[in-house]
Design a protein around this motif. Structure first.
Motif, PDB file in Angstrom:
ATOM      1  N   ASP A 377      61.115  57.080  41.083  1.00  0.00           N
ATOM      2  CA  ASP A 377      62.440  57.495  40.610  1.00  0.00           C
ATOM      3  C   ASP A 377      63.538  56.946  41.523  1.00  0.00           C
ATOM      4  O   ASP A 377      64.536  57.616  41.803  1.00  0.00           O
ATOM      5  N   GLY A 378      63.324  55.722  42.002  1.00  0.00           N
ATOM      6  CA  GLY A 378      64.341  55.034  42.792  1.00  0.00           C
ATOM      7  C   GLY A 378      64.385  55.416  44.256  1.00  0.00           C
ATOM      8  O   GLY A 378      65.299  54.993  44.981  1.00  0.00           O
ATOM      9  N   ARG A 379      63.413  56.189  44.752  1.00  0.00           N
ATOM     10  CA  ARG A 379      63.441  56.646  46.149  1.00  0.00           C
ATOM     11  C   ARG A 379      62.778  55.667  47.109  1.00  0.00           C
ATOM     12  O   ARG A 379      63.172  55.581  48.273  1.00  0.00           O
ATOM     13  N   PHE A 380      61.762  54.953  46.647  1.00  0.00           N
ATOM     14  CA  PHE A 380      61.001  54.070  47.526  1.00  0.00           C
ATOM     15  C   PHE A 380      61.108  52.629  47.046  1.00  0.00           C
ATOM     16  O   PHE A 380      61.252  52.363  45.850  1.00  0.00           O
ATOM     17  N   GLY A 381      60.980  51.682  47.990  1.00  0.00           N
ATOM     18  CA  GLY A 381      61.000  50.272  47.632  1.00  0.00           C
ATOM     19  C   GLY A 381      61.703  49.445  48.692  1.00  0.00           C
ATOM     20  O   GLY A 381      62.463  49.964  49.526  1.00  0.00           O
ATOM     21  N   PHE A 382      61.466  48.130  48.667  1.00  0.00           N
ATOM     22  CA  PHE A 382      62.090  47.225  49.638  1.00  0.00           C
ATOM     23  C   PHE A 382      63.615  47.231  49.508  1.00  0.00           C
ATOM     24  O   PHE A 382      64.331  47.189  50.505  1.00  0.00           O
ATOM     25  N   VAL A 410      64.574  56.826  57.924  1.00  0.00           N
ATOM     26  CA  VAL A 410      63.527  56.832  56.894  1.00  0.00           C
ATOM     27  C   VAL A 410      62.301  57.632  57.329  1.00  0.00           C
ATOM     28  O   VAL A 410      61.322  57.720  56.575  1.00  0.00           O
ATOM     29  N   GLY A 411      62.338  58.193  58.546  1.00  0.00           N
ATOM     30  CA  GLY A 411      61.250  59.070  58.976  1.00  0.00           C
ATOM     31  C   GLY A 411      60.082  58.371  59.638  1.00  0.00           C
ATOM     32  O   GLY A 411      58.972  58.918  59.659  1.00  0.00           O
ATOM     33  N   LEU A 424      52.436  59.535  58.584  1.00  0.00           N
ATOM     34  CA  LEU A 424      53.530  59.434  57.618  1.00  0.00           C
ATOM     35  C   LEU A 424      53.370  60.469  56.509  1.00  0.00           C
ATOM     36  O   LEU A 424      52.299  61.064  56.340  1.00  0.00           O
ATOM     37  N   THR A 425      54.436  60.661  55.755  1.00  0.00           N
ATOM     38  CA  THR A 425      54.427  61.625  54.650  1.00  0.00           C
ATOM     39  C   THR A 425      54.209  60.875  53.348  1.00  0.00           C
ATOM     40  O   THR A 425      55.098  60.181  52.854  1.00  0.00           O
ATOM     41  N   HIS A 434      61.102  55.940  52.792  1.00  0.00           N
ATOM     42  CA  HIS A 434      59.956  56.159  53.680  1.00  0.00           C
ATOM     43  C   HIS A 434      58.809  55.202  53.350  1.00  0.00           C
ATOM     44  O   HIS A 434      58.040  54.802  54.234  1.00  0.00           O
ATOM     45  N   LEU A 435      58.693  54.839  52.092  1.00  0.00           N
ATOM     46  CA  LEU A 435      57.622  53.956  51.628  1.00  0.00           C
ATOM     47  C   LEU A 435      58.220  52.791  50.844  1.00  0.00           C
ATOM     48  O   LEU A 435      59.323  52.922  50.298  1.00  0.00           O
ATOM     49  N   PRO A 436      57.519  51.655  50.775  1.00  0.00           N
ATOM     50  CA  PRO A 436      56.238  51.347  51.412  1.00  0.00           C
ATOM     51  C   PRO A 436      56.373  51.098  52.911  1.00  0.00           C
ATOM     52  O   PRO A 436      57.421  50.646  53.369  1.00  0.00           O
TER      53      PRO A 436
END
Length: 465
Positions: A377-382, A410-411, A424-425, A434-436
């Protein structure tokens, strides 16, 4: 000999026959155990009917040539051949081909069990088979019998594998005519396969692959090409299923043009009609010493409803998409690392370096990023990571403080300590971006960049990810 029974030993006891998997007009395939290596394989040989023919030796020669041809085609979406060996059956020397046994079902059975496929599910399968065919054609061969029954789907991730090259043959010089003895399966066979004398080439497989997509999307068999030659038009797939996009509908109609010269002349040319390739911008020539310019900070992107799965190297992203769709974040993260190392040909080294990053294909970088955006949902990615890095003052010169602030944001750093990867979470509750993370994991297991990190975000910016 009718068939080898279960328990039959072959190749001086190396293989033990377990059961018959199936057969066709010329061959029979067995499931067998490789007793030395402890793995299950498939063994194919000519069937009893062919063994009794007066021109058996001619068939045997073609069969051995098939095995040698396949052995040359080492590709992730082409069935793998391990070895060939002769086995005496009475006074007949019968050659056997030992192949990879694919854990899965054929595409025809999958369609029968699950019904029609959407474009989102069908196009990746067709792209995988297309990359296999392109490779086969580069080796000087054509398949000439592409159809759902000859496409296996691995149980893990529905990865496509092209099988049954029983009628494959070497491509002759362009334009040279030769007698054709195979009609293929008529609904998938172009007109040149159904005529006594025909020019065969990559465009022949283009027609059959396109017909396969036609069936995947509509569930309808297209009119055989010999009927179409009598002025019976091909029904556009969109008439059967209105949800088919105009682009895909047009690509199918073009790929199934009746006359070979009117079709795309290569599989890649047809794939480009099906899923147009993005424009690849040249990499900027930037050195760490001279690069001072800050990254532009783009607005937060909306996550895509659909991700365009494109790879210029034929990399399979189906498993990554399935893991992300299932919210298996850690497995998806590890898969991201694996495919990135494969794209960069750095699997042995186990890490990326500036030169491989600068050459990393934009199409593949966008594909990985869009998959992460879509399923998080748009939270993770390069692109999310690069946006945050830029907002904190990150530049191509790699200011260390900006990188530390990024890692905290980003934790990846807590209480001034770099976290180990296992800490990591791996959930949707993780901080944004936080990811990837596995792509920048250090050898010691920490998730922290070094002086080359700005190269990666530079590549992300160059590719307009």
């Amino acid at each position: 000999m009718r068939h080898w029974p279960p328990g039959q030993q072959l190749h001086q006891g190396k293989y033990l026959i377990e059961e018959i998997l199936g057969g066709g007009g010329f061959g029979v395939t067995y499931r067998a155990q490789n007793r030395k290596e402890g793995k299950v394989v498939a063994i194919k040989t000519l069937n009893a009917n062919v063994q009794g023919k007066p021109n058996f030796r001619e068939f045997q020669t073609k069969f051995v040539n098939e095995a040698l041809s396949l052995a040359r085609c080492s590709h992730p979406h082409v069935v793998q051949v391990y070895e060939v060996f002769p086995e005496m059956v009475g006074n007949i020397e019968l050659w056997c081909m030992v192949m990879e046994l694919i854990d899965g079902i054929d595409l025809a059975s999958h369609l029968e069990d699950n019904g029609l496929l959407s474009e989102a599910k069908a196009l990746p399968i067709v792209q995988q088979v297309g990359s296999a065919l392109s490779f086969v054609h580069q080796q000087g061969f054509t398949h000439l019998d592409v159809k759902p029954q000859n496409i296996m789907l691995r149980q893990r991730g529905l990865e496509a594998v092209l099988i049954d090259f029983g009628i494959a043959r070497q491509v002759t010089a362009p334009g040279k005519l030769r007698t054709n003895s195979n009609s293929g399966t008529e609904c998938y066979a172009p007109i040149e396969l159904l005529e006594r004398r025909a020019e065969l080439g990559a465009y022949t497989d283009v027609y059959s692959l396109t017909a396969t997509l036609y069936v995947m999307l509509t569930g309808e068999l297209p009119f055989p090409s010999q009927f179409r030659k009598q002025n019976i038009p091909l029904t556009p797939p969109k008439q059967f299923k209105s949800e088919i996009s105009d682009r895909v509908n047009a690509a199918i109609m073009k790929g199934m043009e009746l006359e070979p010269q009117n079709r795309p002349q290569s599989v890649q040319e047809w794939l480009d009609l099906l899923v147009p390739k993005p424009v690849v911008l040249p990499s900027p020539k930037v050195s760490p010493q001279s690069a001072q310019k800050s990254f532009e900070t783009p607005p937060k992107p909306a996550h895509p409803d659909t991700a365009r799965v494109i790879s210029v190297l034929g990399i399979n992203y189906i498993n990554l998409e399935n893991l992300l769709a299932a919210k298996k974040w850690q497995e998806a993260d590890e898969e991201t690392r694996r495919v990135m190392l494969k794209v960069a040909s750095r699997e042995q080294e186990g890490w990326l370096e500036p030169e491989s990053i600068e050459k990393f294909p934009c199409e593949d970088l966008r594909t990985i990023d869009q998959l992460w955006l879509k399923y998080s949902d748009g939270r993770f990615g390069f692109s999310v990571q690069k946006r945050i890095y830029s907002s904190l003052g990150g530049t191509r010169k790699y200011p260390e403080k900006a990188w530390e602030n990024f890692c905290e944001r980003v934790g990846w750093i807590k209480n001034n300590q770099c976290l180990y990867y296992t800490d990591l979470t791996f959930s949707e509750k993780a901080p944004e971006a936080h990811l990837p993370a596995a792509w920048c994991r250090s050898k010691a297991g920490e998730v922290r960049g070094s002086g080359w990190m700005w190269w990666f975000f530079s590549r992300v910016e160059t590719c307009k990810v």
